[in-house]
Design an enzyme around this catalytic site. Structure first.
Site, PDB file in Angstrom:
ATOM      1  N   TYR A  51       0.814  -1.215   0.000  1.00  0.00           N
ATOM      2  CA  TYR A  51       0.000   0.000   0.000  1.00  0.00           C
ATOM      3  C   TYR A  51       0.854   1.274   0.000  1.00  0.00           C
ATOM      4  O   TYR A  51       0.313   2.361   0.212  1.00  0.00           O
ATOM      5  CB  TYR A  51      -0.942  -0.008   1.205  1.00  0.00           C
ATOM      6  N   VAL A 151     -13.443 -12.610   5.347  1.00  0.00           N
ATOM      7  CA  VAL A 151     -14.500 -11.911   4.614  1.00  0.00           C
ATOM      8  C   VAL A 151     -15.564 -12.900   4.159  1.00  0.00           C
ATOM      9  O   VAL A 151     -16.752 -12.581   4.113  1.00  0.00           O
ATOM     10  CB  VAL A 151     -13.919 -11.150   3.409  1.00  0.00           C
TER      11      VAL A 151
END
Length: 300
Positions: A51, A151
């Site tokens: 990131y 998730v």
């Protein structure tokens, strides 16, 4: 204050405890005394440089805690409030105190323990947003590739609550878990497409991938309409295949709704491991190695 993070981009050897100043909340931010913080795959990816954060930086993307200071341009939150939410810039939660983005924060009721609230912004939030992106109606069939993960577990529960049939691709060790939440479990590997067709003879209306790589490529062909192909695990490949990433709605409204589902027992965040902050390195190693079923939480 004491925090856990990394000194520079790299592997686990770059992690460690840091002595950092208590941050001041800027415009649109809250400062909270952390009661619980979630551990996610994005944490080790951040450490590896995915990131663009070079370090040194404190790890941790989501927390629950008590507001100790409020920045400017913030409405609806006051010192002493119990809240949960996401950290600005996806960093800073694994500490005694952390910043939280006020627009991606919500009040926490006593019906939702901090350990459960702390894991809602990333995993459950992504699951919620993926279903909204897909726009499936009750009666549709969704394939979840990686249904037994952090998730996958909430997306199965939310989809079933909305009347969607779910075929969940997972390792055999997680089939009972996936089935317990209402999905039809199928195993990875050779013959996967045949197993999916047997489980959903009418076909699947959408694919949500949480694995990436060849596993994503294998299931992509199940949907002709590639607007119904989503992946958060392999963004370059899903775009190459004509699909897309999940467009996130990082809002107070989404978090409030998820907390209400937890309070009503309609959503189980599946927190399976709570560790003290002293064991942050071990907790991240568990998640990075894929040895955890459910969510891991750190408690300062």
């Amino acid at each position: 204050m004491r925090a856990y993070g990394f000194t520079e981009v790299g592997g686990p050897e770059k992690e460690g405890f840091l002595d950092v100043p208590v941050p001041d909340p800027g415009p649109g931010e809250l400062l909270v005394r952390v009661r619980a913080a979630g551990v996610n795959p994005g944490d080790w990816r951040l450490r590896e440089g995915s990131y663009g954060v070079l370090g040194p930086a404190v790890l941790g993307r989501e927390v629950a805690g008590t507001v100790t200071a409020v920045g400017s341009d913030v409405d609806g939150f006051s010192v002493g409030d119990e809240v949960f939410g996401g950290c600005p810039g996806m960093v800073g939660g694994w500490a005694e105190q952390a910043l939280v983005t006020a627009s991606f924060a919500a009040h926490r009721s006593d019906a939702v323990p901090p350990e459960m609230a702390a894991v809602l912004p990333v995993a459950a939030g992504t699951a919620h947003d993926a279903l909204r992106n897909l726009g499936l109606r009750a009666g549709a069939t969704l394939l979840v590739n990686g249904a037994g993960g952090g998730v996958g577990i909430p997306v199965v529960q939310l989809a079933r609550a909305w009347g969607i049939t779910v075929v969940g691709v997972a390792s055999p060790a997680k089939h009972d878990l996936v089935a317990g939440f209402g999905a039809i479990p199928v195993a990875y590997g050779d013959g996967l497409l045949d197993r999916v067709r047997a489980a959903a003879p009418g076909g699947v209306d959408a694919v949500f991938d949480l694995v990436g790589g060849e596993a994503l490529r294998t299931v992509a062909g199940l949907v002709a309409d590639r607007s119904k192909l989503l992946s958060v695990a392999d963004k370059p490949l899903v775009r190459e295949l004509g699909g897309r990433d999940v467009e996130r709605d990082r809002s107070t409204a989404v978090l409030t709704g998820l907390a209400e589902l937890v309070a009503s027992k309609a959503l189980d965040p599946r927190v399976t491991r709570v560790r003290p902050l002293d064991e942050a390195g071990e907790a991240l190693a568990e998640v990075e190695n894929g040895h955890v079923v459910g969510k891991v939480v750190l408690v300062p």
